[in-house]
Design a protein around this motif. Structure first.
Motif, mmCIF file in Angstrom:
data_model
loop_
_atom_site.group_PDB
_atom_site.id
_atom_site.type_symbol
_atom_site.label_atom_id
_atom_site.label_comp_id
_atom_site.label_asym_id
_atom_site.label_seq_id
_atom_site.Cartn_x
_atom_site.Cartn_y
_atom_site.Cartn_z
ATOM 1 N N GLY A 85 32.571 97.437 107.609
ATOM 2 C CA GLY A 85 31.891 98.270 108.586
ATOM 3 C C GLY A 85 31.537 97.581 109.878
ATOM 4 O O GLY A 85 31.258 98.223 110.888
ATOM 5 N N LYS A 86 31.656 96.233 109.883
ATOM 6 C CA LYS A 86 31.348 95.527 111.122
ATOM 7 C C LYS A 86 32.519 95.638 112.102
ATOM 8 O O LYS A 86 33.653 95.891 111.712
ATOM 9 N N ALA A 87 32.226 95.449 113.355
ATOM 10 C CA ALA A 87 33.290 95.494 114.363
ATOM 11 C C ALA A 87 33.670 94.068 114.750
ATOM 12 O O ALA A 87 32.796 93.226 114.952
ATOM 13 N N LEU A 88 35.006 93.784 114.806
ATOM 14 C CA LEU A 88 35.456 92.481 115.274
ATOM 15 C C LEU A 88 35.913 92.634 116.716
ATOM 16 O O LEU A 88 36.853 93.360 117.009
ATOM 17 N N HIS A 89 35.180 91.974 117.583
ATOM 18 C CA HIS A 89 35.540 92.103 118.995
ATOM 19 C C HIS A 89 36.708 91.186 119.320
ATOM 20 O O HIS A 89 36.518 90.042 119.696
ATOM 21 N N ALA A 90 37.929 91.702 119.159
ATOM 22 C CA ALA A 90 39.122 90.871 119.375
ATOM 23 C C ALA A 90 39.335 90.573 120.847
ATOM 24 O O ALA A 90 39.705 89.467 121.233
ATOM 25 N N VAL A 91 39.112 91.563 121.662
ATOM 26 C CA VAL A 91 39.183 91.350 123.110
ATOM 27 C C VAL A 91 37.849 91.792 123.667
ATOM 28 O O VAL A 91 37.434 92.927 123.460
ATOM 29 N N ARG A 131 38.185 95.635 126.648
ATOM 30 C CA ARG A 131 37.497 95.424 125.380
ATOM 31 C C ARG A 131 38.244 96.148 124.280
ATOM 32 O O ARG A 131 38.745 97.256 124.478
ATOM 33 N N PHE A 132 38.328 95.485 123.132
ATOM 34 C CA PHE A 132 38.951 96.136 121.987
ATOM 35 C C PHE A 132 38.382 95.527 120.718
ATOM 36 O O PHE A 132 38.248 94.314 120.611
ATOM 37 N N SER A 133 37.991 96.392 119.798
ATOM 38 C CA SER A 133 37.501 95.839 118.533
ATOM 39 C C SER A 133 38.132 96.535 117.346
ATOM 40 O O SER A 133 38.526 97.694 117.418
#
Ligand SMILES: Nc1ncnc2c1ncn2[C@@H]1O[C@H](COP(=O)(O)OP(=O)(O)OP(=O)(O)O)[C@@H](O)[C@H]1O
Ligand code: SF4
Lengths: 594, 328
Positions: A333-339, A325-327
């Motif tokens: 301020g939001k997190a983008l969950h790239a992985v 997991r990586f964001s």
């Protein structure tokens, strides 16, 4: 009940002074009505197995092991008793050649001969029965009284088949029955064989180098290499998930199975029959270890009705990533969950392509796998060591990555030589002289000049294609076990991209490293990929054999991705021919966690 | 065979015949001397004149030998076309008669020897091939090869000394007992066979090794062919495999050889007939050469050449029968 039991069969040919181990400890059983396939390349000992079952080997050959037919050990029978079994119980359709039939006897005479000898029919009835057989194999009666040289290859094959069926054998051995035939006749003969087997119910051994043909008939396969069985199992399982490196090479080199991929054979030649101390595949294997050179691996059960002869238990796992997991923190301020929870496995010597749209998280995943960025959660293990910390790239046989943009990996101010040599310099590998040689070799590998002027050129002076090759050389110089190529062709024009891709695949094939190729270009990917993983929104939505994913995408997203290829209007992407490869479970070992 | 093929065959035959006729005519005339002055090397440097110069000129004119050579040649061709082979100067008989008188004896021994050496050669060749690399094969091979080194006339002399002189089992010379009165046909046949026996044996022994080796080696090659393996696989038994499949194929070159052999034997017959004083065409040829009997030499050579041509033709036919592949 077992019809034929072959146990530890060994055959050696002795020719002036040296010995060829044509068959080296082969065992298998056949049940009544079963069809067994034996595949292997030319010289692997297939024919020798066939003829040693019927004890037809030349005097210069020696045989050991047992062959039990219906409970009788054929090796102990005297010739006269053996003659009662030959053709009546076990018949063979020999490899088609002009010389396989007696040139001075008519076809009918040759078909009738065993019938009369084995007391099947009287002399008067023989011709009528011969005509029936001709009808059965689809040969006109008119051909009964001609000589072999007057028949075409396909007709001769049918005549041989008619002859083999003359005495209603219980076991039929087919040795390369289609190799000399064109595709159309090949299919006819195949269909004929299927029909005949169904109606008559005899057992068959189908021997060929043509894995497609064998697979279309046999329910079980033996894969033969240098006289040994390297893998055995159900046909479907072996085709969908070959486990021995050799089988994988064989399956992947079969155009009928991998219809989109470019053909890349297994590099190297098969050892011909000499005593090999270790594993016979050793010289061509990408994952060989010390013991492979010393002891031959034994055929061992591995899973249900599957056997493999490999010290490493088949194709070994190289890299395993779990729950990555990586964001990214966005400005708002939001997190983008790239992985977002990726599980992935990479095996020795394979090309895994990760495809997906822009923004699907491909590059982030590549960076995590290479150990350049650390995931928020999850682990990446490479050959049982941890990738995190980025130390997998600083020694030989590690992980190397090549980026999309060659300009970022090769500084304008570096000369070509410096750029290629840098990884060696940084990691203090070898003496200065050795480093120079290694750098030169790497440049040669990527087909760039490795002398004089070119070495002194600055990277800034190079074209995009050349620069991408320099970047490749930088990676190759570290002799990686795993190369991650992150969109390496996207900055190049079509022709240069094709060249670089071919070069890369060629390198991978010859040097035997595994590769993760990340790309949004499906067409190019298909040319090189063994397996494909489809990434969407940071998740892997589908993985499988490249052709399966592309021909029958199961995920909605994959379907859209496949559909989005801009094809010429006349392109049809469905193909009914390959149904036999695609039924039921099509999973590769380790794909369970998709 | 289609018409075209037949035409070329006849065409070839005619050309060959013409060449033979030409050689036939010129070759004897290139020998030193002529029929009327016997130039004998036995008597060194001395011509023994057995007729006067006048007589000689008369005979030369009588036989048309004073004409220019090319005229003689055309005359010869014309006579040949009429079937007139001329007169034998030595025998004072028409050449045709002389040949008819002696040819049957040669045909008798040559054909018998051919049949004998071929049949025996094939049989022992087959035995040898089947026991390949075993003692019996090695023994036969070594023995026969050594045997083949003995020249046939020497062999003839040895046989003559042992069986005729020492044991008196066979007559010393001739084809029949002179002035014999036969009580029955069987008696006559026996007498002929008795006389012909040693010449036939000598001629066959000279050819035997060739047939034997050819049969053996061809069989060994044939036995490694795929169709032999197919035949064995069919479980038809070893004997059938060897006879029906292997031998049938191995015989092809043996048949060809037999054809050539007949020609060779005609030559060999000269020596053998001399040793046994057997009144065949070979012995006749020898005396014709010694006496420069041009017409007779020509006649005999022509007959021999035609015989060889005919043999080849027959062999060709038989081969076509045996090997279906050449029919096209
Ligand atoms: N009669 C023979 N004498 C010596 N060596 C042989 C003989 N027959 C086969 N061999 C050798 O044994 C090995 C196996 O041969 P075999 O014919 O069984 O292979 P194959 O897999 O059937 O190949 P192909 O499909 O080309 O026939 C080869 O290395 C071959 O060279
Ligand atoms: S890993 Fe070793 S045993 Fe297995 S195939 Fe490779 S060389 Fe053979």
């Amino acid at each position: 009940m077992i019809l034929l039991a072959v146990n530890d069969l060994k055959c050696q040919y002795h020719t002036d002074g040296h010995t060829v181990n044509a068959v080296d400890g082969v065992s298998f059983n056949i049940e009544p009505g079963e069809i067994l396939g034996i595949v292997g390349e030319s010289g692997s000992g297939k024919t020798t197995i066939a003829i040693s079952i019927m004890r037809l080997l030349a005097d210069s050959a020696s045989v050991s092991g047992t062959v039990f037919f219906d409970g009788t050990d054929l090796a102990l029978l005297p010739e006269t008793e053996l003659d009662k079994i030959r053709w009546k119980e076990i018949a063979i359709v020999f490899q088609n050649s002009l010389e396989v039939l007696n040139p001075v006897m008519t076809i009918a005479d040759q078909v009738i001969e065993p019938m009369i000898r084995h007391g099947m029919v009287s002399v008067n009835e023989a011709r009528a029965r011969c005509a029936d057989l001709f009808l059965l194999v689809g040969l006109d009666e008119a051909w009964m009284d001609v000589y072999p040289h007057q028949l075409s290859g396909g007709m001769r094959q049918r005549a041989l088949l008619a002859m083999a069926l003359a005495c209603n054998p219980r076991l039929l051995i087919l040795d390369e029955v289609t190799s000399a035939l064109d595709a159309f006749t090949r299919k006819e003969i195949r269909d004929l064989l299927v029909d005949l087997q169904k109606t008559r119910g005899y057992s068959m051994i189908v021997i060929s180098h043509d894995i497609t043909f064998v697979s279309s008939l046999a329910s079980r396969l033996l894969v033969l290499y240098a006289g040994r069985v390297v893998e055995a199992g159900l046909t479907r399982d072996i085709l969908n998930g070959p486990r021995h490196p050799y089988t994988r090479g064989l399956v992947h080199a079969t155009p009928d199975i991998f219809i989109y991929k470019d053909l890349w054979g297994i590099p190297g030649d098969s050892p011909v029959g000499d005593r090999h101390k270790g594993c016979p595949f050793n010289s061509r294997c990408t994952q060989s270890i010390d013991i492979c050179r010393k002891n031959p691996p034994l055929l061992q059960p591995c899973g249900e009705s599957r056997e493999i002869a490999c010290h490493r238990g088949g194709i070994a796992m190289l890299l395993k990533a779990e729950d990555l997991r990586f964001s990214y923190q966005l400005p708002d301020g939001k997190a983008l969950h790239a992985v977002n929870g990726v599980n992935i496995e990479v095996y020795e010597g394979e090309v895994l392509s990760i495809v997906g749209q822009t923004g699907s998280g491909k590059s982030t995943l590549a960076h995590i796998l290479a150990g350049i960025i650390n995931p928020d959660k999850g682990s990446v293990r490479f050959m049982n060591g941890n990738v995190q910390g980025g130390t997998m790239g600083d020694h030989f046989k590690g992980v190397q990555i090549v980026f999309q943009d060659p300009f970022s990996s090769t500084s304008n101010r570096f000369t070509v030589l410096d750029a290629v040599r840098e990884p060696l310099d940084i990691n203090r590998i070898g003496s200065p002289e050795e480093r120079l040689n290694m750098a030169r070799e790497a440049l040669e590998l990527v087909r760039l000049p490795s002398t004089g002027m070119f070495l002194k050129k600055y990277c800034g002076e190079l074209s995009g294609g050349q620069r991408q090759r320099v970047a490749l050389a930088r990676a190759v110089v570290m002799q990686p076990k795993l190369l991650i190529a992150d969109e390496i062709t996207s900055a190049l024009d079509v022709s240069t991209a094709a060249n670089v891709m071919r070069l890369l695949k060629g390198l991978q094939n010859r040097r035997g490293f595994a590769m993760i190729s990340i790309s949004h270009d499906l067409t190019l990917t298909l040319k090189i990929a063994d397996r494909i993983a489809v990434l969407n929104d940071g998740k892997i939505v589908e993985t499988g054999n490249a052709h399966d994913v592309m021909l029958t995408p199961s995920d909605e997203y994959t379907k859209r991705l496949v559909g989005s290829r801009i094809g010429l209007c006349c392109h049809e992407h469905t193909n009914g021919e390959h149904d036999f490869l695609r039924d039921e479970s099509q999973h590769y070992p380790g794909d369970a966690n998709v | 065979m289609n018409g075209n093929d037949r035409n070329t065959l006849i065409y070839r035959f005619v050309i060959t015949l013409l060449v033979i006729l030409a050689i036939n005519f010129f070759l004897p005339r290139m020998m030193p001397g002529d029929p009327f002055s016997t130039l004998s090397s036995d008597i060194e440097g001395e011509d023994v004149i057995i007729m006067t110069e006048e007589q000689r000129q008369y005979f030369i004119h009588y036989y048309g030998m004073d004409l220019p050579l090319h005229e003689q040649f055309f005359l010869y061709l014309a006579n040949m076309a009429k079937g007139d082979f001329g007169q034998s100067i030595y025998y004072k008989l028409p050449v045709t008669r002389v040949i008819l008188l002696h040819l049957p004896w040669t045909i008798l021994i040559v054909l018998s020897a051919t049949a004998m050496s071929t049949i025996i050669g094939i049989i022992i060749g087959t035995i040898s091939a089947r026991n390949r690399k075993k003692g019996s094969d090695r023994f036969m091979m070594a023995g026969l090869i050594a045997f083949a080194e003995i020249p046939s006339f020497l062999l003839g002399i040895i046989l003559l000394l042992i069986f005729s002189v020492q044991f008196r089992l066979f007559p010393l010379a001739g084809a029949i007992t002179p002035f014999a009165h036969y009580t029955s046909l069987l008696d006559q046949v026996w007498d002929i066979a008795h006389h012909a026996f040693l010449p036939i044996i000598t001629l066959s022994l000279a050819q035997l090794t060739g047939v034997y080796l050819l049969t053996r080696n061809t069989l060994i090659t044939v036995s490694t062919k795929d169709y032999i393996r197919t035949a064995v696989a069919k479980g038809i038994g070893e004997k059938t495999v060897w006879t029906r499949h292997a031998l049938r194929n191995a015989l092809l070159p043996v048949v060809t050889r037999t054809g050539f052999m007949i020609g060779l034997m005609m030559g060999g017959a000269v020596l053998v007939e001399t040793v046994f004083s057997y009144p065949g065409i070979g012995l006749t040829l020898r005396s014709a050469v010694v006496n420069r009997d041009y017409a007779l030499i020509q006649g005999i050579l022509l007959i021999v050449a035609v015989a060889i041509l005919l043999c080849n033709l027959v062999v060709d036919r038989v081969y076509r029968q045996l090997d279906p592949r050449v029919t096209e």
